[in-house]
Design an enzyme around this catalytic site. Structure first.
Site, short mmCIF file in Angstrom:
data_model
loop_
_atom_site.label_atom_id
_atom_site.label_comp_id
_atom_site.label_asym_id
_atom_site.label_seq_id
_atom_site.Cartn_x
_atom_site.Cartn_y
_atom_site.Cartn_z
N GLY A 30 -13.34 -2.37 33.71
CA GLY A 30 -13.44 -3.83 33.78
C GLY A 30 -13.33 -4.35 35.20
N GLY A 35 -21.17 -3.70 41.99
CA GLY A 35 -21.33 -2.25 41.87
C GLY A 35 -21.55 -1.85 40.41
N HIS A 36 -20.68 -2.36 39.53
CA HIS A 36 -20.86 -2.08 38.10
C HIS A 36 -22.20 -2.62 37.61
CE1 HIS A 36 -16.30 -2.39 38.29
NE2 HIS A 36 -16.47 -1.19 37.79
N GLN A 154 -21.50 6.56 42.74
CA GLN A 154 -21.20 7.58 43.74
C GLN A 154 -19.99 7.21 44.61
OE1 GLN A 154 -25.16 7.96 45.03
NE2 GLN A 154 -25.32 10.09 44.39
N LYS A 155 -19.51 5.98 44.45
CA LYS A 155 -18.30 5.58 45.19
C LYS A 155 -17.15 6.53 44.85
CE LYS A 155 -15.05 2.56 46.65
NZ LYS A 155 -14.09 2.62 45.58
N ASP A 156 -17.04 6.87 43.55
CA ASP A 156 -16.03 7.84 43.12
C ASP A 156 -16.71 9.21 43.04
OD1 ASP A 156 -13.77 6.00 42.63
OD2 ASP A 156 -15.16 5.16 41.17
N GLN A 159 -14.95 12.13 41.30
CA GLN A 159 -14.97 11.90 39.85
C GLN A 159 -16.33 12.30 39.27
OE1 GLN A 159 -13.37 8.29 37.70
NE2 GLN A 159 -15.48 7.63 37.84
N ARG A 193 -10.44 -2.84 43.35
CA ARG A 193 -9.18 -2.96 44.10
C ARG A 193 -9.34 -3.78 45.39
NH1 ARG A 193 -8.22 2.47 41.75
NH2 ARG A 193 -6.34 2.31 40.49
O1 PAF Z 1 -14.43 5.01 37.41
C1 PAF Z 1 -13.76 4.40 36.55
O2 PAF Z 1 -13.78 3.16 36.48
C2 PAF Z 1 -12.90 5.18 35.58
O3 PAF Z 1 -12.34 6.30 36.18
C3 PAF Z 1 -13.66 5.58 34.29
C4 PAF Z 1 -14.81 6.52 34.58
C5 PAF Z 1 -14.18 4.32 33.61
C6 PAF Z 1 -12.71 6.28 33.33
O4 PAF Z 1 -11.65 5.48 32.98
#
Ligand code: PAF
Length: 285
Positions: A30, A35-36, A154-156, A159, A193
């Protein structure tokens, strides 16, 4: 359509699958920003139906992190999703995802644990257990939504690499679509953030993208020695920066790199005004 329960999402997914429609999933916590929205746009273009999950996942926060103060803006998120053509916003409660009591300790929940080699570095070093929480929730979301495509920024980058590895190792039938980092015109990578940053912090935060761009320029001028490239960062740092790491890794498998090449991704984490920020860049054009 805003849905809070797994059962209701499943019902809708079943209908779409029956019709042979392709489903895209954009997992988020959320506080949606541009970006989202770039991930959502890609998903809407590529898939017949799109689900955005909005879930501040408690099990990926370490003790002392910002779980309680993490921005929660569901109403605004829902509006943004509707305007972008999203079909379902899935916003479960922690109890819906994990049951009432399961999160008390790790002993009560089945986790998906990524390989140590992928998590004992970069963000995994200071955020112990973080990627266990991420892989567990993403795996659950894949099982609930059964998407054909899932979109990650790709920011994360760590991950993203870990999730790709999980999908490959566990034969999960989903295609992961990586999406480029979205930046403010200043160069600052967008992040939920960033809301914690003061105006002055935001100026100081530009050091991250400046360091990365400068390293890329140096690489493109022919410098490949990682130690020499790391040295270039210090002229951008001052007492407002608390550098956590600046690392050079192979973009595909997170192998540490001593001599930079086109597959090298440079990762940085730095605290500014007490806020932990991350960014990264691929050295190839
Ligand atoms: O990148 C994020 O916002 C979170 O790590 C994700 C992939 C939604 C998992 O909670």
């Amino acid at each position: 359509m805003l849905i809070h329960t797994i059962a209701e999402v499943r019902e809708q997914i079943k209908l779409w699958k029956k019709e042979g429609l392709t489903i895209g999933l954009v997992p988020t916590m959320g506080a949606l920003h541009a970006g989202h929205l770039s991930l959502i746009k890609k998903a809407v273009e590529k898939c017949d139906k799109v689900v955005v999950s909005v879930f501040v996942n408690p099990i990926q926060f370490c003790p002392g992190e910002d779980l309680d103060k993490y921005p929660r803006t569901l109403e605004a998120d829902q509006k943004l999703c509707e305007d972008a053509g999203v079909n379902i916003v899935f916003a479960p409660s922690p109890a819906e995802m994990y049951g009432e009591n399961q999160m008390r300790t790790n002993d009560f929940l089945t986790y998906v644990i990524p390989p140590f080699f992928y998590v004992n570095k970069l963000c995994g070093k200071s955020r112990v257990g973080h990627f266990d929480g991420v892989c567990t929730v993403v795996n659950k979301l894949f099982n609930i939504v059964q998407p054909d495509f899932a979109f990650f920024g790709q920011k994360d980058a760590q991950q993203l690499i870990i999730i790709k590895k999980m999908v490959k190792d566990l034969n999960i039938p989903v295609e992961i679509i990586p999406c480029p980092i979205v930046r403010e015109s200043s160069g600052l990578a967008l992040s939920s953030r960033n809301k914690y940053l003061s105006d002055d912090d935001k100026i100081q935060a530009l050091a991250l993208s400046k360091i990365l761009n400068n390293i890329k320029n140096c690489y493109q001028k022919g410098i490949t020695d990682v130690e020499a490239l790391k040295e270039t960062a210090y002229s951008f740092l001052n007492e407002n920066h608390d550098l956590e790491y600046l690392e050079f890794m192979d973009e595909n498998n997170l192998d540490e790199v001593k001599k930079a090449n086109d597959n090298t991704r440079v990762f940085i984490a730095c605290k500014v005004g007490g806020v932990r920020l991350i960014d990264n860049i691929l050295l190839k054009d």
